[in-house]
Design an enzyme around this catalytic site. Sequence first.
Site, short mmCIF file in Angstrom:
data_model
loop_
_atom_site.label_atom_id
_atom_site.label_comp_id
_atom_site.label_asym_id
_atom_site.label_seq_id
_atom_site.Cartn_x
_atom_site.Cartn_y
_atom_site.Cartn_z
N GLU A 148 -32.22 -37.41 -92.21
CA GLU A 148 -32.39 -36.40 -91.07
C GLU A 148 -33.63 -36.00 -91.17
OE1 GLU A 148 -31.76 -35.12 -88.64
OE2 GLU A 148 -30.13 -34.12 -88.19
N ASP A 149 -34.16 -35.23 -90.14
CA ASP A 149 -35.44 -34.34 -90.11
C ASP A 149 -35.33 -32.93 -90.74
OD1 ASP A 149 -33.89 -33.26 -88.07
OD2 ASP A 149 -35.32 -33.65 -86.40
N ASP A 161 -30.73 -27.13 -90.47
CA ASP A 161 -31.00 -25.76 -90.03
C ASP A 161 -29.67 -25.02 -90.36
OD1 ASP A 161 -32.34 -23.57 -88.63
OD2 ASP A 161 -31.82 -24.55 -86.70
N ASP A 177 -39.00 -32.03 -82.29
CA ASP A 177 -39.48 -31.73 -80.99
C ASP A 177 -39.47 -30.51 -80.69
OD1 ASP A 177 -36.48 -31.85 -80.90
OD2 ASP A 177 -36.74 -31.39 -78.84
N PHE A 179 -39.95 -22.08 -86.16
CA PHE A 179 -39.65 -23.17 -85.58
C PHE A 179 -40.92 -24.06 -85.65
CE2 PHE A 179 -39.32 -26.05 -81.81
CZ PHE A 179 -37.79 -26.22 -82.08
N VAL A 180 -40.50 -25.35 -86.15
CA VAL A 180 -41.76 -26.36 -86.54
C VAL A 180 -41.40 -27.57 -85.42
CG1 VAL A 180 -41.82 -25.49 -88.78
CG2 VAL A 180 -40.33 -27.30 -88.21
N LYS A 202 -34.06 -25.62 -94.04
CA LYS A 202 -34.35 -24.25 -93.72
C LYS A 202 -33.17 -23.15 -94.30
CE LYS A 202 -36.54 -24.10 -89.10
NZ LYS A 202 -36.40 -23.85 -87.69
N LYS A 252 -33.16 -38.27 -82.52
CA LYS A 252 -34.39 -39.07 -82.54
C LYS A 252 -35.44 -38.56 -83.61
CE LYS A 252 -34.03 -38.80 -77.46
NZ LYS A 252 -34.34 -38.18 -76.37
P1 IMP Z 1 -28.28 -27.93 -87.35
O1 IMP Z 1 -27.06 -28.86 -87.04
O2 IMP Z 1 -28.39 -26.46 -86.97
O3 IMP Z 1 -28.49 -28.06 -88.85
O4 IMP Z 1 -29.77 -28.40 -86.47
C1 IMP Z 1 -30.07 -29.65 -86.87
C2 IMP Z 1 -30.81 -30.30 -85.84
O5 IMP Z 1 -31.39 -29.12 -85.02
C3 IMP Z 1 -32.15 -31.09 -86.25
O6 IMP Z 1 -31.71 -32.40 -86.51
C4 IMP Z 1 -33.26 -30.77 -85.07
O7 IMP Z 1 -33.09 -31.68 -84.07
C5 IMP Z 1 -32.91 -29.22 -84.71
N1 IMP Z 1 -33.70 -28.42 -85.19
C6 IMP Z 1 -33.50 -27.37 -86.00
N2 IMP Z 1 -34.63 -26.75 -86.38
C7 IMP Z 1 -35.61 -27.13 -85.69
C8 IMP Z 1 -37.06 -27.08 -85.83
O8 IMP Z 1 -37.35 -25.79 -86.19
N3 IMP Z 1 -37.66 -27.62 -84.94
C9 IMP Z 1 -37.30 -28.71 -84.06
N4 IMP Z 1 -35.78 -28.95 -84.31
C10 IMP Z 1 -35.14 -28.44 -85.00
MG MG Z 2 -33.86 -31.91 -81.96
#
Ligand code: IMP
Ligand code: MG
Length: 187
Positions: free
Chosen positions: A103-104, A107, A163, A156-157, A135, A47
């Site tokens: 994507e948002d 991470d 969310d 963490f944002v 990040k 989402k």
């Molecule tokens: P990744 O698979 O570790 O790259 O994580 C991606 C997902 O983790 C994102 O689409 C977010 O939903 C969540 N996420 C990662 N960092 C944050 C943050 O700082 N705040 C909120 N959600 C995050």
């Molecule tokens: Mg999330």
Amino acid sequence: MQIADVQDIIDHEMLSHDEIVNRIHEVAKQIDKDYAGKTPIVICVLKGAVATYYELTQAMTIPMKMDFMSLSSYGSGFESTGKITVRQDLSYDVAGEDVLIVEDIVDSGNTLHWLVGELNRRGAKSVEIFSLLEKPARHTAKVELKYKGFVIPDEFVLGFGLDYDEEYRNLDSIAVIKPEVYKGANS
Ligand code: IMP
Ligand code: MG
């Protein structure tokens, strides 16, 4: 929802609404140029990407098709598990199509690494990514971001789609949560 509505849990605002929207509009112009003559399928990763997706697609001037996918890697905690599950799949067959993922945040990179691989397995002609935030400190999986909004430190944002425990996605800017709020939640 605005920053004043969440003062109690926010340490500081990182990116204002106007900064975010202006940057997304710049990216939209670049995408218009890069995809001129094409009709990409633009995928919203639910989402978290909804707010970015709305601003981006409204600003684009070339033809495009919308599709949505819901993936989970996080549960409601803070650490990515690395195991991706599809909660809701695309409605289009992407074989032979130009696909742009929105994507948002990147991470660990696990989610996008998996998704790019999956779309290639399905036979997409091209797969590119626009992530609003990155990040870099936390990357473990390799992902190439053709388009990005902002590079941010390892904090963490929340807001603008992101969310904390499924809340605050409707905050219209991006903010850093107070450490004691999530430390309290983890212990
Ligand atoms: P990744 O698979 O570790 O790259 O994580 C991606 C997902 O983790 C994102 O689409 C977010 O939903 C969540 N996420 C990662 N960092 C944050 C943050 O700082 N705040 C909120 N959600 C995050
Ligand atoms: Mg999330």
